[in-house]
Design a protein around this motif. Structure first.
Motif, PDB file in Angstrom:
ATOM      1  N   LEU A 185       0.835  -1.184   0.000  1.00 21.54           N
ATOM      2  CA  LEU A 185       0.000   0.000   0.000  1.00 21.54           C
ATOM      3  C   LEU A 185       0.880   1.247   0.000  1.00 21.54           C
ATOM      4  CD1 LEU A 185      -2.529  -1.037   2.810  1.00 21.54           C
ATOM      5  CD2 LEU A 185      -2.761  -1.386   0.345  1.00 21.54           C
ATOM      6  N   GLY A 186       0.409   2.290  -0.664  1.00 25.16           N
ATOM      7  CA  GLY A 186       1.178   3.528  -0.657  1.00 25.16           C
ATOM      8  C   GLY A 186       0.492   4.615  -1.454  1.00 25.16           C
ATOM      9  N   TRP A 187       1.041   5.808  -1.338  1.00 26.73           N
ATOM     10  CA  TRP A 187       0.490   6.983  -2.010  1.00 26.73           C
ATOM     11  C   TRP A 187       1.290   7.310  -3.262  1.00 26.73           C
ATOM     12  CZ3 TRP A 187      -3.991   9.163  -0.291  1.00 26.73           C
ATOM     13  CH2 TRP A 187      -4.404   8.859   1.003  1.00 26.73           C
ATOM     14  N   VAL A 188       0.578   7.648  -4.319  1.00 23.97           N
ATOM     15  CA  VAL A 188       1.204   8.030  -5.586  1.00 23.97           C
ATOM     16  C   VAL A 188       0.587   9.349  -6.035  1.00 23.97           C
ATOM     17  CG1 VAL A 188       1.699   7.336  -7.974  1.00 23.97           C
ATOM     18  CG2 VAL A 188       1.431   5.594  -6.204  1.00 23.97           C
ATOM     19  N   GLU A 189       1.398  10.197  -6.634  1.00 23.01           N
ATOM     20  CA  GLU A 189       0.867  11.443  -7.176  1.00 23.01           C
ATOM     21  C   GLU A 189      -0.106  11.129  -8.309  1.00 23.01           C
ATOM     22  OE1 GLU A 189       3.865  14.137  -8.406  1.00 23.01           O
ATOM     23  OE2 GLU A 189       4.594  14.529  -6.376  1.00 23.01           O
ATOM     24  N   GLU A 190      -1.273  11.738  -8.250  1.00 27.01           N
ATOM     25  CA  GLU A 190      -2.305  11.451  -9.241  1.00 27.01           C
ATOM     26  C   GLU A 190      -1.846  11.773 -10.656  1.00 27.01           C
ATOM     27  OE1 GLU A 190      -6.976  12.637 -10.238  1.00 27.01           O
ATOM     28  OE2 GLU A 190      -6.053  13.222  -8.325  1.00 27.01           O
ATOM     29  N   LYS A 191      -1.016  12.804 -10.819  1.00 27.13           N
ATOM     30  CA  LYS A 191      -0.573  13.194 -12.154  1.00 27.13           C
ATOM     31  C   LYS A 191       0.359  12.164 -12.790  1.00 27.13           C
ATOM     32  CE  LYS A 191       3.081  16.181 -10.235  1.00 27.13           C
ATOM     33  NZ  LYS A 191       3.560  17.581 -10.127  1.00 27.13           N
ATOM     34  N   ALA A 192       0.853  11.210 -11.981  1.00 33.51           N
ATOM     35  CA  ALA A 192       1.718  10.153 -12.519  1.00 33.51           C
ATOM     36  C   ALA A 192       0.925   8.943 -12.985  1.00 33.51           C
ATOM     37  CB  ALA A 192       2.741   9.723 -11.474  1.00 33.51           C
ATOM     38  N   LEU A 193      -0.408   9.010 -12.841  1.00 31.90           N
ATOM     39  CA  LEU A 193      -1.252   7.862 -13.134  1.00 31.90           C
ATOM     40  C   LEU A 193      -2.279   8.158 -14.213  1.00 31.90           C
ATOM     41  CD1 LEU A 193      -2.083   6.838  -9.443  1.00 31.90           C
ATOM     42  CD2 LEU A 193      -0.260   5.905 -10.882  1.00 31.90           C
ATOM     43  N   ALA A 194      -2.735   7.107 -14.850  1.00 30.05           N
ATOM     44  CA  ALA A 194      -3.921   7.159 -15.698  1.00 30.05           C
ATOM     45  C   ALA A 194      -5.011   6.436 -14.929  1.00 30.05           C
ATOM     46  CB  ALA A 194      -3.659   6.480 -17.037  1.00 30.05           C
ATOM     47  N   LEU A 195      -6.002   7.189 -14.425  1.00 32.88           N
ATOM     48  CA  LEU A 195      -7.088   6.605 -13.643  1.00 32.88           C
ATOM     49  C   LEU A 195      -8.171   6.084 -14.576  1.00 32.88           C
ATOM     50  CD1 LEU A 195      -7.385   9.282 -10.805  1.00 32.88           C
ATOM     51  CD2 LEU A 195      -6.152   7.106 -10.754  1.00 32.88           C
ATOM     52  N   LEU A 196      -8.652   4.867 -14.294  1.00 30.62           N
ATOM     53  CA  LEU A 196      -9.617   4.214 -15.177  1.00 30.62           C
ATOM     54  C   LEU A 196     -10.797   3.678 -14.375  1.00 30.62           C
ATOM     55  CD1 LEU A 196      -7.112   2.069 -17.277  1.00 30.62           C
ATOM     56  CD2 LEU A 196      -7.998   4.322 -17.859  1.00 30.62           C
ATOM     57  N   ASN A 197     -11.975   3.665 -15.009  1.00 29.34           N
ATOM     58  CA  ASN A 197     -13.112   2.982 -14.397  1.00 29.34           C
ATOM     59  C   ASN A 197     -13.060   1.505 -14.780  1.00 29.34           C
ATOM     60  OD1 ASN A 197     -14.111   2.756 -17.029  1.00 29.34           O
ATOM     61  ND2 ASN A 197     -15.455   4.538 -16.816  1.00 29.34           N
ATOM     62  N   ASP A 198     -14.003   0.745 -14.255  1.00 31.38           N
ATOM     63  CA  ASP A 198     -13.987  -0.706 -14.504  1.00 31.38           C
ATOM     64  C   ASP A 198     -14.045  -1.049 -15.986  1.00 31.38           C
ATOM     65  OD1 ASP A 198     -13.802  -1.276 -11.853  1.00 31.38           O
ATOM     66  OD2 ASP A 198     -15.910  -1.778 -11.571  1.00 31.38           O
ATOM     67  N   VAL A 199     -14.885  -0.326 -16.737  1.00 33.25           N
ATOM     68  CA  VAL A 199     -15.061  -0.623 -18.166  1.00 33.25           C
ATOM     69  C   VAL A 199     -13.761  -0.387 -18.924  1.00 33.25           C
ATOM     70  CG1 VAL A 199     -16.287   0.019 -20.261  1.00 33.25           C
ATOM     71  CG2 VAL A 199     -17.531  -0.132 -18.101  1.00 33.25           C
ATOM     72  N   ALA A 200     -13.124   0.753 -18.662  1.00 38.23           N
ATOM     73  CA  ALA A 200     -11.875   1.078 -19.362  1.00 38.23           C
ATOM     74  C   ALA A 200     -10.757   0.120 -18.967  1.00 38.23           C
ATOM     75  CB  ALA A 200     -11.475   2.523 -19.063  1.00 38.23           C
ATOM     76  N   PHE A 201     -10.736  -0.290 -17.686  1.00 33.82           N
ATOM     77  CA  PHE A 201      -9.686  -1.192 -17.234  1.00 33.82           C
ATOM     78  C   PHE A 201      -9.862  -2.583 -17.829  1.00 33.82           C
ATOM     79  CE2 PHE A 201      -7.211  -3.527 -13.945  1.00 33.82           C
ATOM     80  CZ  PHE A 201      -6.041  -2.786 -14.027  1.00 33.82           C
ATOM     81  N   VAL A 202     -11.102  -3.028 -17.933  1.00 33.33           N
ATOM     82  CA  VAL A 202     -11.371  -4.316 -18.583  1.00 33.33           C
ATOM     83  C   VAL A 202     -10.915  -4.266 -20.041  1.00 33.33           C
ATOM     84  CG1 VAL A 202     -13.213  -5.823 -19.436  1.00 33.33           C
ATOM     85  CG2 VAL A 202     -13.242  -5.047 -17.070  1.00 33.33           C
TER      86      VAL A 202
END
Length: 440
Positions: A185-202
């Motif tokens: 577990l840990g914290w990551v800067e949001e700007k370093a990530l591509a956040l996806l919903n379930d549909v996009a991740f599938v």
């Protein structure tokens, strides 16, 4: 995972099973397992306060005991609770955060056995609504630092490009609490990530992948101009497979190209390793040692492969293992290794540290003939060391005192701590939560 006791009261089972993720108080009136608690005198307000304080103190003690008995590890288990006085006599108000429903329900069962009722406003995460349903993420940079979950801000590791992450908490303040594929577990800067919903991740998981198999792979544009360097173990969605290079989809948007010598189609990568792992486990482990030796010859270091050398070697053969040496050291029964390591086999994991405290500080990979491979404590580069079995802090090339070895059960993969990408829940379509790791 902690199992609920069979003696759990029916009312507690029903309420714990439906425990809300939002912070809505829920009172659990549990029947005492033993003698009924002493009646609280209502004639003396001070007595009521003292009784309430005693209940809170008892709940805190039970919580500490439960964490120890359940081997709760703050690096991988999110169960942070606080206690206060409740409205109902003989009950305790519980607040906090939990990412494991079974762990939380198990603790409530302990309170029930002690005759303590619960007024719960524990927030269970992830909560899809609170996260705006963006419950998954991909690392969108060459690498991204993962900060300690405790909130100290200290970086504990670097995450490679394309790493799949489960989002647990997003307060929309620029940081996201995530769970990595090995459970950290840990914290990551949001700007370093591509956040996806379930549909996009599938949809992402259904695409074919390309995995980086070199210490560092240049990612270029269509004209061959270098965009950035992808570390070993980075995974990217395949767009087109050419004779000389792969065209890949980048998590942050756009496409890039990776030359074939630096990467492999994940499907072929998975199949070849799985076949060998099942047919000849000893040969498979020996291959991991050979891969580590290749990294040594290439002059690679942690800056190239981001994880400890033994973990990097396992990843080169499609195995995801815990990065922390003390967690890695409990993947299987400890082996003494025999005199000068004569009972060890190539690919065995070897561990070093403080023998008096039983603290595992460093890990390596047995190469054979009295040698092992590890990250050099002085340079951070992959290196081969002679095993001397010494009992001084500077023994074994500065790695410290040899503690024990572990032989990974590569053919079984029954433990969630050691999984292939094909078997990992984050790589499924649809994805699933990671089971709690059962370390020995």
């Amino acid at each position: 995972m902690v199992r609920r006791a069979a003696a759990l009261p029916t009312l507690l089972v029903l309420i714990a099973a439906a425990l809300p993720a939002a912070a809505v108080p829920v009172t659990i009136s549990a029947a005492p397992a033993g003698p009924a608690p002493a009646a609280v005198s209502r004639a003396a307000p001070g007595g009521e306060q003292d009784a309430a304080a005693d209940v809170v103190d008892q709940a805190r003690r039970l919580y500490a005991q439960y964490r120890e008995a359940a081997a709760v590890d703050p690096r991988t288990d999110l169960l942070e609770l606080t206690f206060g006085s409740a409205n109902a006599p003989g009950a305790v108000a519980v607040k906090g955060l939990s990412a494991d429903h079974a762990l939380l329900a198990g603790f409530f069962a302990e309170l029930a056995r002690a005759g303590i009722g619960v007024e719960s406003s524990v927030e269970e995460v992830p909560n899809a609504e609170d996260l705006k349903r963006l419950t998954w993420a991909l690392v969108a940079r060459s690498s991204a630092p993962l900060a300690d979950a405790s909130g100290t801000g200290a970086a504990v590791r670097a995450l490679p490009l394309g790493e799949r992450l489960r989002v647990l908490v997003n307060r929309f303040d620029g940081r996201v609490l995530v769970q990595t594929p090995d459970g950290r577990l840990g914290w990551v800067e949001e700007k370093a990530l591509a956040l996806l919903n379930d549909v996009a991740f599938v949809a992402w998981n259904r695409r074919a992948d390309v995995v980086v198999t070199a210490p560092a792979a240049p990612v270029t544009d269509a004209d061959g101009k270098k965009l950035f360097t992808a570390p070993l173990g980075a995974t990217l969605a395949l767009v087109n497979s050419g004779s000389e290079r792969f065209e890949v989809l980048l998590p942050g948007g756009g496409t890039g190209f990776i030359a074939r010598p630096f990467a492999a189609a994940e499907k072929d990568f998975q199949s070849a390793n799985e076949e060998l792992r099942r047919a000849a486990p000893a040969d498979f482990l020996a291959r991991t040692a050979q891969s580590a030796q290749a990294l040594v010859k290439a002059g690679a270091g942690r800056s190239d492969y981001l994880v400890p050398l033994p973990v990097a070697a396992l990843r080169l053969h499609d195995l995801i293992a815990p990065e922390e040496p003390d967690r890695l050291a409990r993947l299987g029964p400890p082996l003494s290794g025999g005199v000068k390591g004569r009972e060890l086999k190539p690919g065995d994991l070897v561990f070093f540290g403080d023998a008096k405290k039983g603290a595992v500080l460093r890990s390596g990979l047995w190469l054979g003939r009295g040698r092992f491979e590890a990250d050099d404590p002085k340079t951070g580069r992959a290196a081969v060391f002679s095993f001397d079995g010494g009992v001084k802090a500077g023994s074994n090339g500065g790695m410290g005192i040899f503690l024990w070895a572990v032989r990974p059960q590569a053919a079984e993969l029954a433990n969630p701590c050691l999984l292939s990408t094909r078997a990992h829940p984050f790589h499924q379509a649809p994805p699933a939560a990671l089971k709690r790791c059962r370390l020995r």
